[in-house]
Design a protein around this motif. Sequence first.
Motif, mmCIF file in Angstrom:
data_model
loop_
_atom_site.group_PDB
_atom_site.id
_atom_site.type_symbol
_atom_site.label_atom_id
_atom_site.label_comp_id
_atom_site.label_asym_id
_atom_site.label_seq_id
_atom_site.Cartn_x
_atom_site.Cartn_y
_atom_site.Cartn_z
ATOM 1 N N ALA A 1 60.674 19.216 32.518
ATOM 2 C CA ALA A 1 61.410 20.402 32.073
ATOM 3 C C ALA A 1 61.675 20.373 30.578
ATOM 4 O O ALA A 1 61.569 21.398 29.902
ATOM 5 N N TYR A 2 62.023 19.197 30.063
ATOM 6 C CA TYR A 2 62.413 19.074 28.653
ATOM 7 C C TYR A 2 61.651 17.915 28.007
ATOM 8 O O TYR A 2 62.250 16.892 27.652
ATOM 9 N N THR B 1 63.990 31.958 26.582
ATOM 10 C CA THR B 1 62.765 31.549 27.263
ATOM 11 C C THR B 1 62.548 32.335 28.554
ATOM 12 O O THR B 1 61.459 32.856 28.817
ATOM 13 N N ARG C 1 61.882 26.352 32.460
ATOM 14 C CA ARG C 1 61.747 24.894 32.342
ATOM 15 C C ARG C 1 61.949 24.219 33.696
ATOM 16 O O ARG C 1 61.227 23.290 34.070
ATOM 17 N N LEU D 1 54.757 24.964 28.313
ATOM 18 C CA LEU D 1 54.976 24.798 29.749
ATOM 19 C C LEU D 1 53.812 25.331 30.578
ATOM 20 O O LEU D 1 53.808 25.198 31.805
ATOM 21 N N THR E 1 57.704 27.621 23.562
ATOM 22 C CA THR E 1 58.124 26.830 24.722
ATOM 23 C C THR E 1 57.325 27.205 25.956
ATOM 24 O O THR E 1 56.835 26.331 26.698
ATOM 25 N N ARG F 1 59.099 24.925 36.067
ATOM 26 C CA ARG F 1 57.958 24.058 35.768
ATOM 27 C C ARG F 1 58.174 22.671 36.372
ATOM 28 O O ARG F 1 57.265 22.081 36.970
#
Length: 795
Positions: free
Chosen positions: A502-503, A359, A421, A397, A393, A424
């Motif tokens: 993030a996730y 990523t 991530r 995001l 991904t 973000r």
Amino acid sequence: MHVERLPVQEVLGEVVEAVRGGSAVLVAPPGTGKTTLVPLALADGLPGTVLVAEPRRIAARAAARRMAELRGERVGGAVGYSVRGDRRVGPGTRVEVVTTGLLVQRLLADPELAGVGTVMIDECHERHLDTDLALAFLVECRQTLRPDLRLLATSATADAGRVAELLDARIVTAPGASHDVRVLWCPPERPVRPPHGLKVDPAFLDHVAAVVRRAWRETEGDVLVFLPGAGEIASVQRRLADQPIDVLHGRLPAAEQDAALRPRPGRRVVLASAVAESSLTVPGVRVVVDSGLARVPRVDHARGLGSLATVRAARASTVQRAGRAGREAPGVVYRCWSAYDDERLPAQPEPAVAVAELTGFALALACWGHPDGAGLALPDQPPDAAMRVARTTLHALGAVDGEGRATPHGHRMSRVGAHPRLARALLDGAPSVGGRPAAEVVAILADDSLAAGDDLAAAWRRLRDTRDARWRAEAERLQQGSATAPTNLPDDLAAGLLVGLAYPERLARLRGDRYLMAGGTEAALAQGSPLTGHPWLAIAVADRQPGEVSARIRLAAAIDEDTAREAGTALLATVDEVTAEGAERRDQLGAIILKRRELKDPPRELVEQALRSALEKQGLRWTAEATRLRQRMDFCHRTLGPPWPDVSDANVIAHVDLAATSRLSNVDPERTLRSMLPWPAAERLEHLAPERLPVPTGSLARLDYSDPQAPVLAVKVQEAFGWLETPRIGDGRVAVLLHLLSPAGRPVAITRDLASFWRTGYPRVRAELRGRYPRHPWPEDPTTATPTRRTNPRR
């Protein structure tokens, strides 16, 4: 300037001249002085600042300190360094050592590298992601913006041809270290289990500790021990509790790392991870004990989960490790495996781009202007599947657009100096939870070894109380420029919101004794976890080891449904589903069903879609009549072709008229088949593929079309008397396959050539059966005999 005599000095002049010409590759084995002597020579012989990129922070600091010592200065003068959260440079700095990650950030911010005359990429053979990116960006920088920028790549292994090709560079080779290293093979006396995931057999660690004690007895000087990770280092340290021990790995605070690199009175054992393989010298080491193990990343792209795996180290790595023993004097390496096993080791470690999560790599490419890396001088192109996952991904995001180009938000994320991530979470979460809290939590997520346990909020509170220096410094770095809005959120919800941002696919709800994540994967807490029983979790770290059914939760925060909805807004959806059993409307957070309710009067298209899906799953209910019709139509399709249709299950289901059907039981395959008949050709179906054929007795015998290439007509021998030609169907293209039966109905001959059978086959059949069936006629000449279904009258 005092310079110790090291092998690389023999080629310093050649290196400087090669670099003066534009670019060069230096191949110099470990311990030859390339990391410290070459940058100083470049600074003395060439104009402009020399920027040296090291793959690790510990190596960058150590290299800068050593070069400053050689010049009799302090770090921050002519020699300085910049790593994440720590910068020591001054107005007179000529040599600046940075990490490759920081170099990539600088290139993205300033592609021209204003003021830099030479860039040296050290240890390019290690093939980290940032190393590959830096090389590719620098090559394009020279081609388009800075033709005067000079490049030098250095490698501790001879496998440098690919890099030289990318740089269009001359290769300079330095002689090896001047000190010999003796190799001793020390395999375990008894078999040990091979590593599995993160698990290393304790019996093998016992063996490593025993080899260390042996080396201590048999040699002089410090002993450097290579182990795969911090867990094994701690385990061996406990086994050697009576020894003077230092440890060295990437998760240690900078002060402890630096202390391990300083000489001290007396002997010591240094337990180290792969950070000690190259780029730095551990002073005093005369002996290396090598476990032969390495830790590498593994990614489950389908589930979005990463893990680490313990593997056998590549031969190139073991050579570098051994070289640490001969850095300052003749040494010895104790290898905890056999010479036979050594021959089976892979020659080189896998490049990170082939196995790592991409990523951050993909975001850097997008910000540079090459979303897929095409046209860049990358040593290896990234795998397509991994890049697709990375781009998906990043799009989720908000970092890239639909074409894969970096958005303004993506450019801001790339400047944070953290995984996209986490960037973000920091940027989008700070307005809700506050700039400082957001930075503190993201600092933990960036280095989860700071959390002693799986409860993120508890770890956050502990770090605030203890004021951990490493964590505090990273939080201060991350806080720069972020929002400072106050917040009244409890620690759990604040931490959970940031994790969810993030996730989002790892937002999870309790289901039985496990958690279902929004991404669809199940995960479980360790027994005794303080998070047990919480209805919702935001999972920061989870991995699924080989052989395990579900993922193991390593770090998470307890949240509520409202926080899950806020963090996972992009995953919220209302789904209408109609099945053969009924219709419902669901509110979902990814794979998590939040609410169900009956869907009344569902749209007809959903009903038809559900029925068709159910048909595809369970199949059609074929009656005997429908089956026979399908077989006849299949014969025509295969024999005659269009317009006769394909009558496979899938095609018949596709033609089912579901407009007026509400139940699967109402679906009639025969009606569907007849609707598929190609008119007007269908009027000839009985002629082309008759259901029955007349035989000489006048009876109608059914044709069996089970095999469309060989339709079968079964008839008793006595009923076929006088039949001289085999019947043909399919517009005369196919002769039927005659099964000639005995009076008991068993085949005695199979033929498509009746005339041949009467001449050659029938006499044998007559001889075998007329004694067994005396009441049935068995004439000598069947071609002129009268066909019959009757038996001879009794006498």
